[in-house]
Design a protein around this motif. Structure first.
Motif, PDB file in Angstrom:
ATOM      1  N   LEU A 123      32.815  35.116  42.760  1.00 21.39           N
ATOM      2  CA  LEU A 123      33.923  34.905  42.240  1.00 21.39           C
ATOM      3  C   LEU A 123      34.119  33.932  40.912  1.00 21.39           C
ATOM      4  CD1 LEU A 123      35.532  33.262  45.509  1.00 21.39           C
ATOM      5  CD2 LEU A 123      36.264  35.645  44.705  1.00 21.39           C
ATOM      6  N   SER A 124      33.373  33.951  40.264  1.00 15.99           N
ATOM      7  CA  SER A 124      33.668  32.152  39.254  1.00 15.99           C
ATOM      8  C   SER A 124      33.861  34.023  38.080  1.00 15.99           C
ATOM      9  CB  SER A 124      32.121  32.364  38.944  1.00 15.99           C
ATOM     10  OG  SER A 124      31.244  32.980  38.790  1.00 15.99           O
ATOM     11  N   GLN A 125      33.016  35.365  38.154  1.00 14.86           N
ATOM     12  CA  GLN A 125      33.345  36.575  36.981  1.00 14.86           C
ATOM     13  C   GLN A 125      34.719  37.570  37.292  1.00 14.86           C
ATOM     14  OE1 GLN A 125      29.028  37.765  38.711  1.00 14.86           O
ATOM     15  NE2 GLN A 125      28.447  36.979  36.946  1.00 14.86           N
ATOM     16  N   ILE A 126      35.299  36.881  38.469  1.00 12.33           N
ATOM     17  CA  ILE A 126      36.245  38.026  39.063  1.00 12.33           C
ATOM     18  C   ILE A 126      37.043  38.282  37.769  1.00 12.33           C
ATOM     19  CG2 ILE A 126      38.188  36.261  38.996  1.00 12.33           C
ATOM     20  CD1 ILE A 126      38.754  37.888  41.831  1.00 12.33           C
ATOM     21  N   HIS A 127      37.419  37.768  36.491  1.00 12.91           N
ATOM     22  CA  HIS A 127      37.602  38.665  35.360  1.00 12.91           C
ATOM     23  C   HIS A 127      37.574  39.515  34.624  1.00 12.91           C
ATOM     24  CE1 HIS A 127      35.056  36.042  33.513  1.00 12.91           C
ATOM     25  NE2 HIS A 127      35.017  36.702  32.975  1.00 12.91           N
ATOM     26  N   ASN A 128      36.151  40.232  35.094  1.00 17.00           N
ATOM     27  CA  ASN A 128      35.674  41.792  34.833  1.00 17.00           C
ATOM     28  C   ASN A 128      36.272  42.809  35.637  1.00 17.00           C
ATOM     29  OD1 ASN A 128      33.805  40.653  32.649  1.00 17.00           O
ATOM     30  ND2 ASN A 128      32.623  39.671  34.715  1.00 17.00           N
ATOM     31  N   CYS A 129      37.501  42.707  36.456  1.00 22.03           N
ATOM     32  CA  CYS A 129      37.311  43.406  37.665  1.00 22.03           C
ATOM     33  C   CYS A 129      39.305  43.245  37.457  1.00 22.03           C
ATOM     34  CB  CYS A 129      37.556  42.888  39.276  1.00 22.03           C
ATOM     35  SG  CYS A 129      35.433  42.703  39.183  1.00 22.03           S
ATOM     36  N   ALA A 130      39.539  44.776  37.698  1.00 23.90           N
ATOM     37  CA  ALA A 130      40.855  44.685  37.689  1.00 23.90           C
ATOM     38  C   ALA A 130      41.566  44.418  39.000  1.00 23.90           C
ATOM     39  CB  ALA A 130      41.160  46.619  38.500  1.00 23.90           C
ATOM     40  N   PRO A 131      43.175  43.692  38.738  1.00 22.38           N
ATOM     41  CA  PRO A 131      43.396  42.936  39.634  1.00 22.38           C
ATOM     42  C   PRO A 131      43.573  43.548  41.251  1.00 22.38           C
ATOM     43  CG  PRO A 131      45.041  43.826  37.960  1.00 22.38           C
ATOM     44  CD  PRO A 131      44.186  44.950  38.322  1.00 22.38           C
ATOM     45  N   ALA A 132      43.527  44.979  42.092  1.00 23.85           N
ATOM     46  CA  ALA A 132      42.690  44.674  43.212  1.00 23.85           C
ATOM     47  C   ALA A 132      42.090  44.766  43.481  1.00 23.85           C
ATOM     48  CB  ALA A 132      43.394  46.341  43.521  1.00 23.85           C
ATOM     49  N   ALA A 133      41.272  44.735  43.026  1.00 22.76           N
ATOM     50  CA  ALA A 133      39.835  44.376  42.853  1.00 22.76           C
ATOM     51  C   ALA A 133      40.029  42.382  42.442  1.00 22.76           C
ATOM     52  CB  ALA A 133      38.638  44.651  41.825  1.00 22.76           C
ATOM     53  N   GLN A 134      40.230  42.111  41.967  1.00 19.50           N
ATOM     54  CA  GLN A 134      39.791  40.349  42.279  1.00 19.50           C
ATOM     55  C   GLN A 134      40.515  39.915  43.431  1.00 19.50           C
ATOM     56  OE1 GLN A 134      42.436  38.889  39.077  1.00 19.50           O
ATOM     57  NE2 GLN A 134      40.608  40.789  37.188  1.00 19.50           N
ATOM     58  N   LYS A 135      41.860  40.380  44.361  1.00 26.22           N
ATOM     59  CA  LYS A 135      42.407  40.184  45.491  1.00 26.22           C
ATOM     60  C   LYS A 135      41.585  41.155  46.098  1.00 26.22           C
ATOM     61  CE  LYS A 135      46.451  40.695  45.286  1.00 26.22           C
ATOM     62  NZ  LYS A 135      48.381  40.993  46.016  1.00 26.22           N
ATOM     63  N   ALA A 136      40.702  42.241  46.108  1.00 28.91           N
ATOM     64  CA  ALA A 136      39.598  42.260  47.661  1.00 28.91           C
ATOM     65  C   ALA A 136      38.824  41.795  47.762  1.00 28.91           C
ATOM     66  CB  ALA A 136      39.930  43.941  47.264  1.00 28.91           C
ATOM     67  N   MET A 137      38.731  40.657  46.184  1.00 28.45           N
ATOM     68  CA  MET A 137      37.051  39.988  45.805  1.00 28.45           C
ATOM     69  C   MET A 137      37.094  38.991  46.870  1.00 28.45           C
ATOM     70  SD  MET A 137      34.191  39.622  42.650  1.00 28.45           S
ATOM     71  CE  MET A 137      34.042  40.917  42.899  1.00 28.45           C
ATOM     72  N   SER A 138      38.594  38.597  46.524  1.00 25.75           N
ATOM     73  CA  SER A 138      38.257  36.751  46.328  1.00 25.75           C
ATOM     74  C   SER A 138      38.902  36.696  47.987  1.00 25.75           C
ATOM     75  CB  SER A 138      40.483  36.316  46.640  1.00 25.75           C
ATOM     76  OG  SER A 138      39.794  36.098  45.031  1.00 25.75           O
ATOM     77  N   TYR A 139      39.818  37.767  48.879  1.00 22.84           N
ATOM     78  CA  TYR A 139      39.535  38.298  50.183  1.00 22.84           C
ATOM     79  C   TYR A 139      37.879  37.814  51.094  1.00 22.84           C
ATOM     80  CZ  TYR A 139      44.474  38.187  50.308  1.00 22.84           C
ATOM     81  OH  TYR A 139      45.644  38.033  50.412  1.00 22.84           O
ATOM     82  N   ALA A 140      37.160  38.909  50.531  1.00 22.28           N
ATOM     83  CA  ALA A 140      36.061  39.004  51.263  1.00 22.28           C
ATOM     84  C   ALA A 140      34.991  38.276  51.165  1.00 22.28           C
ATOM     85  CB  ALA A 140      35.738  39.860  50.625  1.00 22.28           C
TER      86      ALA A 140
END
Length: 129
Positions: free
Chosen positions: A107-124
């Motif tokens: 999660l601390s590296q989430i800024h490297n991902c596209a917006p939808a990927a950030q949201k999916a990553m957060s949920y997962a």
């Protein structure tokens, strides 16, 4: 606003999620992509993962988890809805086709991902799927 439907495969190890970056892109995405005409979500997911990562998802292990909706990164006036799945697989992950690299993110590296990927990553990662 245009609507885009995609499928994504959530592969988690510990507190990290596997993401991929396409050639020529500056952000990472959840492995998967758009459906072809006539494909079910599960068929599209299997094809996309085979094309991107050279592995075979095990059909009876594919499980729908959740959907997210966000801005489609890099596309104007387009909203993306991604149907996210988990699944077991056979083979060794090896990026192919349009995929330049696959990388594990927390999660601390989430800024490297596209917006939808950030949201999916957060949920997962919060759901610990």
């Amino acid at each position: 606003m245009n609507q885009l439907i995609s499928v994504g495969w959530l592969y988690r190890k510990g507190n990290k999620l596997l993401c991929v970056k396409s050639k020529g892109k500056d952000k990472f995405f959840i492995p998967g992509g758009k459906l072809e005409v006539g494909e079910t979500y599960e068929e599209g997911l299997q094809r996309e993962i085979r094309e991107e990562l050279n592995i075979e998802l095990i059909p009876n292990s594919i499980q729908y988890l959740f959907s997210i909706t966000d801005i489609a990164y890099g596309l104007e006036n387009t909203q993306l809805t991604m149907f996210c799945y988990i699944a077991d697989f056979n083979g060794d992950i090896a990026p192919s086709s349009e995929i330049e690299t696959a990388k594990w993110f927390e999660l601390s590296q989430i800024h490297n991902c596209a917006p939808a990927a950030q949201k999916a990553m957060s949920y997962a990662l919060e759901l610990q799927v």
